[in-house]
Scaffold this motif. Structure first.
Motif, PDB file in Angstrom:
ATOM      1  N   UNK A 131       1.045  -1.293  -0.001  1.00 51.68           N
ATOM      2  CA  UNK A 131      -0.025   0.071  -0.002  1.00 51.68           C
ATOM      3  C   UNK A 131       0.938   1.121  -0.124  1.00 51.68           C
ATOM      4  N   UNK A 132       0.318   2.319  -0.640  1.00 50.02           N
ATOM      5  CA  UNK A 132       0.936   3.645  -0.424  1.00 50.02           C
ATOM      6  C   UNK A 132       0.596   4.189   0.773  1.00 50.02           C
ATOM      7  N   UNK A 133       1.573   4.472   1.713  1.00 52.45           N
ATOM      8  CA  UNK A 133       1.239   4.765   3.103  1.00 52.45           C
ATOM      9  C   UNK A 133       0.620   6.352   3.273  1.00 52.45           C
ATOM     10  N   UNK A 134      -0.098   6.482   4.093  1.00 54.35           N
ATOM     11  CA  UNK A 134      -0.789   7.695   4.420  1.00 54.35           C
ATOM     12  C   UNK A 134      -0.340   8.701   5.217  1.00 54.35           C
ATOM     13  N   UNK A 135      -0.285  10.125   4.966  1.00 55.86           N
ATOM     14  CA  UNK A 135       0.528  11.164   5.599  1.00 55.86           C
ATOM     15  C   UNK A 135      -0.058  11.081   7.097  1.00 55.86           C
ATOM     16  N   UNK A 136       0.851  11.577   7.735  1.00 52.06           N
ATOM     17  CA  UNK A 136       0.506  11.591   9.305  1.00 52.06           C
ATOM     18  C   UNK A 136       0.276  12.994   9.743  1.00 52.06           C
ATOM     19  N   UNK A 137      -0.778  13.040  10.392  1.00 48.46           N
ATOM     20  CA  UNK A 137      -1.202  14.575  10.890  1.00 48.46           C
ATOM     21  C   UNK A 137      -0.315  14.708  12.030  1.00 48.46           C
ATOM     22  N   UNK A 138      -0.130  16.078  12.375  1.00 47.07           N
ATOM     23  CA  UNK A 138       0.613  16.670  13.440  1.00 47.07           C
ATOM     24  C   UNK A 138      -0.074  16.310  14.745  1.00 47.07           C
ATOM     25  N   UNK A 139      -1.116  15.755  14.842  1.00 52.66           N
ATOM     26  CA  UNK A 139      -1.794  15.342  16.053  1.00 52.66           C
ATOM     27  C   UNK A 139      -1.608  13.809  16.503  1.00 52.66           C
ATOM     28  N   UNK A 140      -1.051  13.145  15.491  1.00 52.96           N
ATOM     29  CA  UNK A 140      -0.969  11.597  15.628  1.00 52.96           C
ATOM     30  C   UNK A 140      -0.581  11.265  17.072  1.00 52.96           C
ATOM     31  N   UNK A 141      -1.225  10.443  17.885  1.00 51.04           N
ATOM     32  CA  UNK A 141      -0.932  10.110  19.040  1.00 51.04           C
ATOM     33  C   UNK A 141       0.253   9.450  19.232  1.00 51.04           C
ATOM     34  N   UNK A 187      21.361   8.646  11.968  1.00 46.69           N
ATOM     35  CA  UNK A 187      20.223   8.053  12.386  1.00 46.69           C
ATOM     36  C   UNK A 187      19.088   9.283  12.534  1.00 46.69           C
ATOM     37  N   UNK A 188      18.050   8.877  12.156  1.00 51.03           N
ATOM     38  CA  UNK A 188      17.022   9.749  11.709  1.00 51.03           C
ATOM     39  C   UNK A 188      15.721   9.376  11.596  1.00 51.03           C
ATOM     40  N   UNK A 189      14.574  10.097  11.853  1.00 44.62           N
ATOM     41  CA  UNK A 189      13.445   9.631  11.567  1.00 44.62           C
ATOM     42  C   UNK A 189      12.615  10.534  10.419  1.00 44.62           C
ATOM     43  N   UNK A 190      12.136   9.843   9.526  1.00 47.00           N
ATOM     44  CA  UNK A 190      11.469  10.392   8.261  1.00 47.00           C
ATOM     45  C   UNK A 190      10.200  10.583   8.373  1.00 47.00           C
ATOM     46  N   UNK A 191       9.283  11.562   8.619  1.00 45.48           N
ATOM     47  CA  UNK A 191       7.702  11.693   8.469  1.00 45.48           C
ATOM     48  C   UNK A 191       7.145  12.265   7.449  1.00 45.48           C
ATOM     49  N   UNK A 192       6.383  11.714   6.778  1.00 49.30           N
ATOM     50  CA  UNK A 192       5.791  12.498   5.416  1.00 49.30           C
ATOM     51  C   UNK A 192       6.714  12.685   4.497  1.00 49.30           C
ATOM     52  N   UNK A 193       7.796  11.958   4.537  1.00 48.92           N
ATOM     53  CA  UNK A 193       9.058  12.064   3.361  1.00 48.92           C
ATOM     54  C   UNK A 193       8.262  12.219   1.968  1.00 48.92           C
ATOM     55  N   UNK A 194       9.069  13.010   1.077  1.00 48.10           N
ATOM     56  CA  UNK A 194       9.174  12.988  -0.219  1.00 48.10           C
ATOM     57  C   UNK A 194      10.485  13.227  -0.801  1.00 48.10           C
ATOM     58  N   UNK A 195      10.992  12.305  -1.836  1.00 43.65           N
ATOM     59  CA  UNK A 195      12.079  12.417  -2.399  1.00 43.65           C
ATOM     60  C   UNK A 195      11.874  13.440  -3.599  1.00 43.65           C
ATOM     61  N   UNK A 251       3.240   7.204   6.576  1.00 41.59           N
ATOM     62  CA  UNK A 251       4.602   7.827   6.183  1.00 41.59           C
ATOM     63  C   UNK A 251       5.478   7.884   7.346  1.00 41.59           C
ATOM     64  N   UNK A 252       6.059   6.945   7.551  1.00 43.26           N
ATOM     65  CA  UNK A 252       7.060   7.125   8.786  1.00 43.26           C
ATOM     66  C   UNK A 252       8.224   5.834   8.474  1.00 43.26           C
ATOM     67  N   UNK A 253       9.544   6.434   8.582  1.00 35.59           N
ATOM     68  CA  UNK A 253      10.451   5.171   8.617  1.00 35.59           C
ATOM     69  C   UNK A 253      11.642   5.875   9.444  1.00 35.59           C
TER      70      UNK A 253
END
Length: 189
Positions: free
Chosen positions: A15-25, A76-84, A56-58
């Motif tokens: 699946x193409x993953x969904x964007x994460x909202x800023x209020x994601x718990x 070492x890093x987290x990537x949220x709602x990334x776009x190449x 969309x998190x890795x």
């Protein structure tokens, strides 16, 4: 918390993953749990779909992939709602594997440099350029949030040669030194 890794064959991996909202718990806690899961499985990257979350998190830690002399240059890093936003440079081959596809490794060709836009876990926006092994690790994990597996990027002949191994993984017939979830199987292995 250590999550079980989702095995090849689970639809969440395609699946193409969904964007994460800023209020994601509990996002920061999830990021820490993903690092813990990745390290427990001896990985250098982990995408949320690999723990059953189509977001969309890795996370990556490319330090173990650095060549002699390049120690300390890993990321070492987290990537949220990334776009190449750009890929360039000569494509180069390297044997890749995946925690969701244990025991299968194949040479994949990727561009040597990328520009990626993303948010960190504090919701700071970044646009960074990476090259070499760190770029490769990012591209591999980015593919996960796009529903692409490294096995999708190998030649037709290679796909036919590994088809049986992939079928066995999807049926739970695989040895891994970490817990895995198999679609359609009630137990975790």
């Amino acid at each position: 918390m250590i999550y079980p890794i989702v095995a090849y064959g689970d639809p969440v991996l395609k699946e193409v993953a969904e964007d994460i909202p800023q209020d994601y718990p509990n996002l920061k806690e999830l990021v820490e749990d993903m690092y813990a899961t990745m390290y427990h499985a001896h990985g250098v990257g982990l995408a949320a779909p690999q723990i059953g979350k189509s977001i969309r998190l890795f996370v990556i830690d490319s330090e173990p992939m650095m060549d002699e002399g390049d120690e300390g240059k890993g990321v070492k890093k987290a990537f949220i709602n990334a776009e190449i936003v750009e890929e360039d440079g000569e494509e180069w081959g390297f044997e890749e594997g995946c925690l969701s596809i244990p025991g299968v490794r194949e040479v994949v060709y990727r561009p040597e440099r990328i520009v990626i836009r993303y948010f960190d876990e504090d919701w700071n926006e970044h646009e960074d350029t990476y090259d070499g092994m760190t770029a490769r690790v990012i591209q591999h994990e980015y593919d996960h949030i796009e529903g692409v597996l490294f096995t999708d990027l190998v030649s037709g002949l290679k796909k036919r040669l590994i088809k049986n191994k992939l079928s066995k993984i999807s049926r739970g017939e695989v040895d891994a030194d970490y817990k895995m979830n198999f679609v359609g199987l009630s137990k975790k292995r």
